[in-house]
Design a protein around this motif. Structure first.
Motif: not given
Length: 875
Positions: A678-693
């Motif tokens: 098994l891998g030490d780290v299987q995946f890395d997560e990102i959360s994002q918020f954006e607001l645009g014109l």
């Protein structure tokens, strides 16, 4: 007789009915011109809400025949222009309608196909999306994909390594281990590689910019989390020309201040109604923009596709063959003076850091042990990807509000990756002592001819030969989705993405001492009676012979996803999507073990020359163990989701907001695996918020997007260092395209405040993350039909830190590309392009924090001025 009379009457009625029907048919025709009166080919013209349409021909003419009576809305659209819309009343007549479309490099009416559940216009989509068209590509004069991507807002591309192997980060999402872990590079809607950060197998290694490219679409954040694998921070999609409109180009490009010759060609045309093709590519040979003493760039690419349109859809097949050697530029010796907070990077005596390189005619063969066998490779192979790809895509309207589309591609990828890397730089005495202590080298240090090793500037470098065999990076991708309109306001899409990625790569090494000298003439230092083949080791003893590797793994991915589009009101739209990523990886990794050890674990060497004896030199040759290696058997899954709202204020303005959460799996060589597989780290997560014109201006467009992101990157060991931290970032992107008659200007600026959010460097700025990145591209077109062009592109970055400890600053810089294009006669043009016109020094990477006390460092810099001339004929 009566029956015959009745039959005649019936036939007459049928004839009159048919005639009446024919008489009720209408047609519409005319020309398509821009605001300057120039005829425009290839403009798509449709009657909105129907499948009736055509395209303007090479002379800008169009005609739509046999249209039933009625009132229609005619829409004319083309990349780089605002849509033309007009209501027409057809009543059994031939209508002539001449269309004038207004040029707009970033038209909000343009239909986007990348990173969205269903294709839609920019103004209707709740994502940050940019388009780079053919004219912008020509003006940017990119020598690599990385240099082109620097023109995209929010993207920081370290495009200093040559044509490939670039590092990318998006909106402060980190470059933790090189490449593009969180950014997915695509070609015609499918990834080039499953992972963007495979060592020596970066996705951009298998990507070339040529005249096949029709446009580039790039999204940052948004629905990238759910619309691709391993690209939650963004997607850059290279979209090919298809030949729907006849035309082509052939061009010859020559280096004016460096040795290079290149031929580009492309042609596309309809074969018959609804059947068309496109084919193109390039071939080239040359030294490259730095002085290396030999032809390091050699090869080419050919691509082709053919499309068959049906009444309710189309099928397209395509293929690509790439075999192209290019020079890889690694960190090299530089002067480092001043202070860590205010350093100056500069040239060394006899070595120019914008035009020279450690490459040399005296560095040719590499020596190592691979799969237990003595091996020699050619350093001059450089980055040599070989790829044969075949694919297909389809899209059909099935009726009853059902649609289906899909695409698949198999790529057979292999190659070689060779480059000299400056691991240490110093005085001759310093480097000699370092090397002798690590390798046990004996004998006097001399040149090959036996004279004492005594460089004029008194400097030497300890070089690692990166010697990588890419046996198999083949992959298969498929993406099929079905869409159903529930009613006039709601649509649901269900899809499945599948992938298989092979990773069979071997890392070998050699080590040598070299002069710090330019012009491709640096000579090697030889230890008399010890060195072999110009190397003091067929390993890397200064690094503890740490890094021999043999990867043989397979990743299999199945990712079902669901998306919903909903028109809440006439102005407010919602789209949301969710993706279920299921990953299986198996195989083996040979690493960190040496087969040539005695019972006590001491290195006993390798009989490289098979003479039955282990010489002093051979006692330091490492080899990968001959056992099956570390077994890999890992399974993991994660869920990604994204939701956005877009409010269309009017036809010229919209605001949007979006939240998304996604993840990126790790390539086999970017992780450690336990005894359980098994891998030490299987995946890395990102959360994002954006607001645009998104705002249409009287003379252009303006896009403004604010963003916040949090990256939860797991901690793991990679080679000899620990990587992984949580990160957070916030910032603002501003992008605009303006036109004032003959003058136009495109540009963007991105402000990012990024921070390490944990670990020993908490609160620091991530390495190589600048607060500001920007580009500005003004142009001036002139002549009776704007056939002549003058333009510049300014690309810049503010200062950043070399490492996460924020000790050494890398100064900000801006460099200028310039283009002058003159039309000699119809279809024939001559252009001169200058990249880095003013020979600006720009540092993109430093090994460690350098040695400011000693005035030296190993760093990677952008290449200096290179000027080309192109003669091109368009037909």
């Amino acid at each position: 007789m009566k029956k015959l009379t009745n039959l005649k009457g019936l036939l007459l009625m049928l004839f009159l009915a048919g005639t009446s029907t024919l008489l009720a048919q209408s047609s519409i025709s005319g020309t398509v011109k821009d605001q300057n009166g120039e005829l425009i080919p290839g403009v798509n013209i449709i009657l909105k809400g129907t499948t009736i349409g055509t395209s303007s021909d090479f002379d800008g003419n169009y005609e739509i025949k046999n249209i039933k009576e009625g009132v229609y809305t005619l829409v004319a659209s083309s990349l780089g222009f605002d849509n033309f819309t007009k209501e027409v009343n057809l009543n059994s007549s031939k209508i002539v309608l001449n269309i004038v479309i207004v040029e707009n490099a970033q038209s909000l009416d343009e239909i986007i196909v990348t990173g969205v559940v269903n294709p839609k216009s920019k103004i209707e989509s709740s994502i940050s999306v940019s388009t780079v068209g053919i004219k912008q590509i020509e003006q940017a004069s990119p020598r690599s994909a990385g240099e082109l991507f620097r023109n995209i807002p929010g993207i920081r591309a370290e495009s200093s390594g040559g044509e490939g192997n670039a590092n990318f980060n998006v909106r402060g999402v980190p470059v933790s281990s090189g490449g593009s872990r969180y950014l997915q590079l695509q070609e015609d809607g499918l990834p080039l590689m499953l992972f963007g950060d495979t060592s020596f197998g970066n996705a951009d290694n298998f990507l070339r910019i040529d005249s096949n490219v029709g446009r580039v679409e790039a999204i940052r954040g948004g629905s990238a989390s759910t619309q691709t694998s391993n690209g939650p921070a963004g997607i850059i999609n290279m979209i090919s020309k298809t030949g729907r409109t006849e035309g082509g180009t052939i061009g010859a490009t020559y280096g004016l201040d460096f040795q290079s010759s290149r031929l580009d060609f492309e042609y596309g045309t309809p074969i018959s109604e609804g059947l068309y093709y496109h084919v193109g590519g390039f071939m080239r040979v040359g030294e490259g923009p730095r002085n290396i003493g030999y032809q390091g760039n050699k090869g080419g690419q050919i691509k082709a596709n053919i499309t068959k349109e049906f009444k309710n859809g189309y099928v397209r097949t395509y293929f690509k063959y790439l075999n192209d050697k290019t020079v890889m530029y690694m960190p090299m010796p530089v002067s480092l003076t001043g202070t860590n907070a205010n350093p100056t990077f500069g040239n060394l005596p006899g070595f120019d850091i914008t035009s020279d390189s450690p490459h040399s005619v005296n560095i040719q063969n590499t020596y190592s042990v691979y799969d237990g066998n003595p091996t020699q490779n050619d350093m001059r192979s450089g980055n040599n990807p070989v790829s044969s790809a075949i694919g297909a895509e389809f899209s059909f309207d099935l009726g009853d509000d059902w649609k289906v589309n899909g695409k698949a591609r198999y790529s057979n990828n292999s190659g070689q990756w060779n480059a000299p890397f400056t691991a240490n730089v110093g005085t001759v005495a310093e480097i000699e002592a370092l090397v002798r202590g690590a390798s046990g080298a004996t004998g006097a240090l001399t040149y090959k001819d036996g004279t004492p090793f005594n460089p004029a500037n008194g400097l030497a470098q300890d070089i690692r030969y990166f010697d990588v065999t890419i046996e198999d990076l083949s992959n298969f991708f498929s993406d099929v989705k079905v869409t159903k309109a529930i009613n006039d306001n709601i649509g649901v899409t269900v899809g499945m993405f599948s992938a298989t990625q092979n990773t069979k790569i071997g890392w070998q090494w050699s080590s040598a001492i070299s002069e710090v000298a330019g012009d491709g003439k640096a000579r090697l230092g030889i230890f008399e009676g010890f060195s072999e083949g110009g190397a003091y080791s067929y390993g890397q003893p200064v690094w503890g012979n740490c890094c021999q590797r043999k990867y043989n793994t397979v990743h299999n991915v199945n990712s079902p996803y669901v998306g919903v589009d909903a028109e809440i009101s006439e102005k407010l739209n919602f789209d949301g999507s969710i993706r279920f990523e299921n990953v299986n990886v198996n195989g083996s990794i040979n690493s960190g073990q040496l087969s040539n050890l005695d019972a006590n674990g001491d290195l006993i060497g390798f009989d490289y020359d098979s003479d039955g004896e282990i010489s002093d030199f051979e006692s330091t040759i490492p080899t990968i163990a001959g056992n099956p290696g570390q077994a890999i058997s890992d399974n993991y899954n994660f869920v990604s989701y994204s939701a956005g709202l877009n409010y269309k204020i009017n036809d010229g303005a919209a605001v949007f907001g979006r939240y998304s959460k996604g993840a990126s799996g790790r390539a086999a060589d970017r992780n450690n695996y336990g005894t359980d597989g098994l891998g030490d780290v299987q995946f890395d997560e990102i959360s994002q918020f954006e607001l645009g014109l998104k705002k249409r201006l009287n003379n252009g467009v303006l896009n403004v997007t604010g963003f916040i992101s949090n990256t939860d990157e797991g901690i793991s060991n990679e080679l000899n260092r620990t990587v992984g931290n949580p990160f957070k970032a916030l910032g603002l992107e501003v992008e605009s395209a303006l036109s004032f008659g003959n003058f136009g200007i495109n540009g963007s600026v991105t402000y990012t405040k990024a921070e390490i959010d944990g670990g020993a460097n908490q609160g620091n700025t991530p390495r190589r993350q600048a607060d500001f990145v920007y580009n500005l591209a003004p142009t001036y077109s002139f002549g009776t039909s704007k056939q002549h062009l003058l333009g510049v592109t300014i690309l810049g970055t503010s200062e950043s830190y070399a490492q996460d400890d924020n000790d050494l600053v890398m100064p900000g810089y801006a460099y200028v590309n310039a283009v002058a294009k003159v039309s000699l006669t119809k279809g024939l043009s001559l252009s001169v392009n200058a990249n880095n016109l003013f020979d600006t020094i720009g540092v993109t990477e430093v090994e460690g924090n350098g040695n400011i006390a000693g005035g030296l460092a190993a760093a990677r810099t952008i290449s200096g001025r290179s000027t080309t001339m192109t003669l091109q004929y368009s037909f």
